[in-house]
Design a protein around this motif. Structure first.
Motif, PDB file in Angstrom:
ATOM      1  N   TYR A   1      56.116  52.081  48.587  1.00 56.13           N
ATOM      2  CA  TYR A   1      55.886  53.522  48.595  1.00 56.13           C
ATOM      3  C   TYR A   1      54.448  53.899  48.271  1.00 56.13           C
ATOM      4  O   TYR A   1      54.030  55.013  48.565  1.00 56.13           O
ATOM      5  CB  TYR A   1      56.846  54.252  47.650  1.00 56.13           C
ATOM      6  CG  TYR A   1      56.696  53.955  46.198  1.00 56.13           C
ATOM      7  CD1 TYR A   1      55.876  54.710  45.384  1.00 56.13           C
ATOM      8  CD2 TYR A   1      57.396  52.908  45.625  1.00 56.13           C
ATOM      9  CE1 TYR A   1      55.747  54.441  44.041  1.00 56.13           C
ATOM     10  CE2 TYR A   1      57.281  52.633  44.282  1.00 56.13           C
ATOM     11  CZ  TYR A   1      56.449  53.395  43.495  1.00 56.13           C
ATOM     12  OH  TYR A   1      56.329  53.116  42.182  1.00 56.13           O
ATOM     13  N   LEU A   2      53.668  53.009  47.675  1.00 61.86           N
ATOM     14  CA  LEU A   2      52.246  53.307  47.492  1.00 61.86           C
ATOM     15  C   LEU A   2      51.498  52.747  48.695  1.00 61.86           C
ATOM     16  O   LEU A   2      51.491  53.341  49.748  1.00 61.86           O
ATOM     17  CB  LEU A   2      51.743  52.701  46.178  1.00 61.86           C
ATOM     18  CG  LEU A   2      52.265  53.365  44.913  1.00 61.86           C
ATOM     19  CD1 LEU A   2      51.813  52.609  43.692  1.00 61.86           C
ATOM     20  CD2 LEU A   2      51.821  54.803  44.833  1.00 61.86           C
ATOM     21  N   ASN A   3      50.890  51.643  48.541  1.00 57.13           N
ATOM     22  CA  ASN A   3      50.227  50.951  49.645  1.00 57.13           C
ATOM     23  C   ASN A   3      50.200  49.473  49.336  1.00 57.13           C
ATOM     24  O   ASN A   3      50.257  49.067  48.192  1.00 57.13           O
ATOM     25  CB  ASN A   3      48.788  51.447  49.840  1.00 57.13           C
ATOM     26  CG  ASN A   3      48.701  52.646  50.726  1.00 57.13           C
ATOM     27  OD1 ASN A   3      49.577  52.873  51.550  1.00 57.13           O
ATOM     28  ND2 ASN A   3      47.651  53.426  50.562  1.00 57.13           N
ATOM     29  N   ASP A   4      50.098  48.708  50.376  1.00 63.01           N
ATOM     30  CA  ASP A   4      49.909  47.286  50.187  1.00 63.01           C
ATOM     31  C   ASP A   4      48.497  47.076  49.664  1.00 63.01           C
ATOM     32  O   ASP A   4      47.546  47.628  50.215  1.00 63.01           O
ATOM     33  CB  ASP A   4      50.100  46.561  51.519  1.00 63.01           C
ATOM     34  CG  ASP A   4      50.190  45.069  51.359  1.00 63.01           C
ATOM     35  OD1 ASP A   4      50.266  44.605  50.209  1.00 63.01           O
ATOM     36  OD2 ASP A   4      50.195  44.371  52.387  1.00 63.01           O
ATOM     37  N   PRO A   5      48.317  46.308  48.580  1.00 64.07           N
ATOM     38  CA  PRO A   5      46.966  46.116  48.047  1.00 64.07           C
ATOM     39  C   PRO A   5      45.993  45.506  49.058  1.00 64.07           C
ATOM     40  O   PRO A   5      44.799  45.697  48.956  1.00 64.07           O
ATOM     41  CB  PRO A   5      47.173  45.161  46.872  1.00 64.07           C
ATOM     42  CG  PRO A   5      48.586  45.348  46.475  1.00 64.07           C
ATOM     43  CD  PRO A   5      49.327  45.699  47.725  1.00 64.07           C
ATOM     44  N   GLN A   6      46.490  44.800  50.061  1.00 69.62           N
ATOM     45  CA  GLN A   6      45.596  44.218  51.061  1.00 69.62           C
ATOM     46  C   GLN A   6      45.017  45.262  52.001  1.00 69.62           C
ATOM     47  O   GLN A   6      44.057  44.983  52.701  1.00 69.62           O
ATOM     48  CB  GLN A   6      46.333  43.153  51.859  1.00 69.62           C
ATOM     49  CG  GLN A   6      46.682  41.952  51.021  1.00 69.62           C
ATOM     50  CD  GLN A   6      47.364  40.878  51.832  1.00 69.62           C
ATOM     51  OE1 GLN A   6      47.703  41.081  52.986  1.00 69.62           O
ATOM     52  NE2 GLN A   6      47.567  39.730  51.224  1.00 69.62           N
ATOM     53  N   ASP A   7      45.590  46.462  52.018  1.00 69.23           N
ATOM     54  CA  ASP A   7      45.056  47.535  52.857  1.00 69.23           C
ATOM     55  C   ASP A   7      43.997  48.349  52.131  1.00 69.23           C
ATOM     56  O   ASP A   7      43.498  49.328  52.674  1.00 69.23           O
ATOM     57  CB  ASP A   7      46.186  48.458  53.318  1.00 69.23           C
ATOM     58  CG  ASP A   7      47.171  47.742  54.217  1.00 69.23           C
ATOM     59  OD1 ASP A   7      46.778  46.725  54.834  1.00 69.23           O
ATOM     60  OD2 ASP A   7      48.326  48.188  54.307  1.00 69.23           O
ATOM     61  N   SER A   8      43.658  47.972  50.911  1.00 71.33           N
ATOM     62  CA  SER A   8      42.691  48.702  50.107  1.00 71.33           C
ATOM     63  C   SER A   8      41.281  48.536  50.659  1.00 71.33           C
ATOM     64  O   SER A   8      40.961  47.552  51.326  1.00 71.33           O
ATOM     65  CB  SER A   8      42.743  48.206  48.663  1.00 71.33           C
ATOM     66  OG  SER A   8      41.717  48.790  47.911  1.00 71.33           O
ATOM     67  N   GLU A   9      40.416  49.500  50.359  1.00 76.73           N
ATOM     68  CA  GLU A   9      39.031  49.425  50.806  1.00 76.73           C
ATOM     69  C   GLU A   9      38.245  48.382  50.024  1.00 76.73           C
ATOM     70  O   GLU A   9      37.233  47.882  50.497  1.00 76.73           O
ATOM     71  CB  GLU A   9      38.356  50.787  50.649  1.00 76.73           C
ATOM     72  CG  GLU A   9      38.944  51.855  51.543  1.00 76.73           C
ATOM     73  CD  GLU A   9      38.350  53.222  51.268  1.00 76.73           C
ATOM     74  OE1 GLU A   9      37.496  53.336  50.373  1.00 76.73           O
ATOM     75  OE2 GLU A   9      38.729  54.158  51.960  1.00 76.73           O
ATOM     76  N   THR A  10      38.682  48.061  48.812  1.00 83.03           N
ATOM     77  CA  THR A  10      37.959  47.108  47.979  1.00 83.03           C
ATOM     78  C   THR A  10      38.467  45.684  48.150  1.00 83.03           C
ATOM     79  O   THR A  10      37.999  44.788  47.466  1.00 83.03           O
ATOM     80  CB  THR A  10      38.079  47.492  46.491  1.00 83.03           C
ATOM     81  OG1 THR A  10      39.465  47.517  46.137  1.00 83.03           O
ATOM     82  CG2 THR A  10      37.452  48.843  46.226  1.00 83.03           C
ATOM     83  N   PHE A  11      39.377  45.457  49.061  1.00 79.32           N
ATOM     84  CA  PHE A  11      39.932  44.119  49.278  1.00 79.32           C
ATOM     85  C   PHE A  11      38.916  43.265  50.030  1.00 79.32           C
ATOM     86  O   PHE A  11      38.355  43.681  51.037  1.00 79.32           O
ATOM     87  CB  PHE A  11      41.232  44.215  50.076  1.00 79.32           C
ATOM     88  CG  PHE A  11      41.894  42.895  50.320  1.00 79.32           C
ATOM     89  CD1 PHE A  11      42.557  42.247  49.303  1.00 79.32           C
ATOM     90  CD2 PHE A  11      41.849  42.303  51.570  1.00 79.32           C
ATOM     91  CE1 PHE A  11      43.163  41.025  49.517  1.00 79.32           C
ATOM     92  CE2 PHE A  11      42.445  41.086  51.792  1.00 79.32           C
ATOM     93  CZ  PHE A  11      43.105  40.453  50.767  1.00 79.32           C
ATOM     94  N   ARG A  12      38.690  42.058  49.524  1.00 77.24           N
ATOM     95  CA  ARG A  12      37.791  41.128  50.202  1.00 77.24           C
ATOM     96  C   ARG A  12      38.621  40.182  51.063  1.00 77.24           C
ATOM     97  O   ARG A  12      39.623  39.650  50.605  1.00 77.24           O
ATOM     98  CB  ARG A  12      36.992  40.322  49.187  1.00 77.24           C
ATOM     99  CG  ARG A  12      35.904  41.126  48.544  1.00 77.24           C
ATOM    100  CD  ARG A  12      34.979  40.229  47.794  1.00 77.24           C
ATOM    101  NE  ARG A  12      35.550  39.938  46.480  1.00 77.24           N
ATOM    102  CZ  ARG A  12      34.968  39.186  45.587  1.00 77.24           C
ATOM    103  NH1 ARG A  12      33.814  38.631  45.847  1.00 77.24           N
ATOM    104  NH2 ARG A  12      35.527  38.969  44.421  1.00 77.24           N
ATOM    105  N   PRO A  13      38.209  39.933  52.283  1.00 76.41           N
ATOM    106  CA  PRO A  13      38.979  39.011  53.125  1.00 76.41           C
ATOM    107  C   PRO A  13      38.907  37.583  52.589  1.00 76.41           C
ATOM    108  O   PRO A  13      37.996  37.216  51.855  1.00 76.41           O
ATOM    109  CB  PRO A  13      38.305  39.126  54.492  1.00 76.41           C
ATOM    110  CG  PRO A  13      36.970  39.685  54.228  1.00 76.41           C
ATOM    111  CD  PRO A  13      37.072  40.498  52.976  1.00 76.41           C
ATOM    112  N   VAL A  14      39.867  36.804  52.987  1.00 69.61           N
ATOM    113  CA  VAL A  14      39.999  35.427  52.514  1.00 69.61           C
ATOM    114  C   VAL A  14      38.934  34.554  53.161  1.00 69.61           C
ATOM    115  O   VAL A  14      38.684  34.638  54.352  1.00 69.61           O
ATOM    116  CB  VAL A  14      41.397  34.888  52.877  1.00 69.61           C
ATOM    117  CG1 VAL A  14      41.542  33.442  52.479  1.00 69.61           C
ATOM    118  CG2 VAL A  14      42.463  35.732  52.258  1.00 69.61           C
ATOM    119  N   ASP A  15      38.281  33.730  52.333  1.00 69.88           N
ATOM    120  CA  ASP A  15      37.387  32.707  52.855  1.00 69.88           C
ATOM    121  C   ASP A  15      38.261  31.513  53.228  1.00 69.88           C
ATOM    122  O   ASP A  15      38.812  30.833  52.368  1.00 69.88           O
ATOM    123  CB  ASP A  15      36.358  32.323  51.799  1.00 69.88           C
ATOM    124  CG  ASP A  15      35.399  31.251  52.294  1.00 69.88           C
ATOM    125  OD1 ASP A  15      35.321  31.042  53.524  1.00 69.88           O
ATOM    126  OD2 ASP A  15      34.733  30.621  51.451  1.00 69.88           O
TER     127      ASP A  15
END
Length: 141
Positions: free
Chosen positions: A106-120
Motif C-alpha cells: 500500500y505504500l511503495n516498493d522500496p526499489q521504486d524509490s528515487e534514492t535507490f541505487r541499482p545493483v552492481d
C-alpha cells in the motif's frame, strides 16, 4: 625512503568499505529491534510450529518432512543479481505469505524509490561466490 616503513594492508581485514557500502551507523548496532517487531517474529515462529504439529496430526509424520523438503528446494531458486529481483513465488505460495498484506503493497516498493541505487552485478556475483565481502547491494544512498 626507508625500506622498513611499510603500510600493512589486507583485504580480509576490511570490515566495512565506506566507499563501496556507505558510512556505517553505530545506532543500529547498539539498539535492539522494536518490541513489536520482536513480537511479530516470535508469533511467526509459533504459527509455523503450530502448523507443523497440525499437519503431523492430520496427515502423518511424512507430511511436515515433505513440506520441509519442498521449502528447501524452492528456497534455492534465485536469479543472479541484476535488474530483475528474485520473486520466490513458489516459496511464498507454499508458506502462505501471499495472503499477507505488507507495507510495500500500500505504500511503495522500496526499489521504486528515487534514492535507490541499482545493483552492481559484478560485485553481487563476487559476494555470492565468496570472493568479496559485504552486502550484495547497498540499497539506498
Amino acid at each position: 625512503m626507508d625500506a622498513t616503513k611499510s603500510i600493512h594492508h589486507s583485504v580480509s581485514e576490511i570490515q566495512s568499505d565506506a566507499l563501496r557500502f556507505g558510512l556505517q551507523g553505530v545506532k543500529s548496532d547498539i539498539l535492539a529491534c522494536h518490541p513489536l517487531q520482536f513480537f511479530r517474529e516470535s508469533q511467526r515462529k509459533n504459527d509455523a510450529i503450530t502448523q507443523r504439529r497440525f499437519l503431523e496430526a492430520t496427515y502423518g509424520s511424512a507430511m511436515p518432512l515433505r513440506t520441509d523438503l519442498d521449502t528447501q528446494i524452492l528456497a534455492r531458486f534465485q536469479r543472479p543479481p541484476g535488474a530483475l529481483p528474485s520473486s520466490s513465488l513458489g516459496l511464498e505460495a507454499l508458506d502462505g505469505s501471499l495472503d499477507y498484506f505488507g507495507f510495500e503493497d500500500y505504500l511503495n516498493d522500496p526499489q521504486d524509490s528515487e534514492t535507490f541505487r541499482p545493483v552492481d552485478m559484478h560485485h553481487g556475483m563476487e559476494v555470492r561466490l565468496g570472493i568479496s565481502k559485504g552486502p550484495v547491494c547497498p540499497s539506498f544512498i
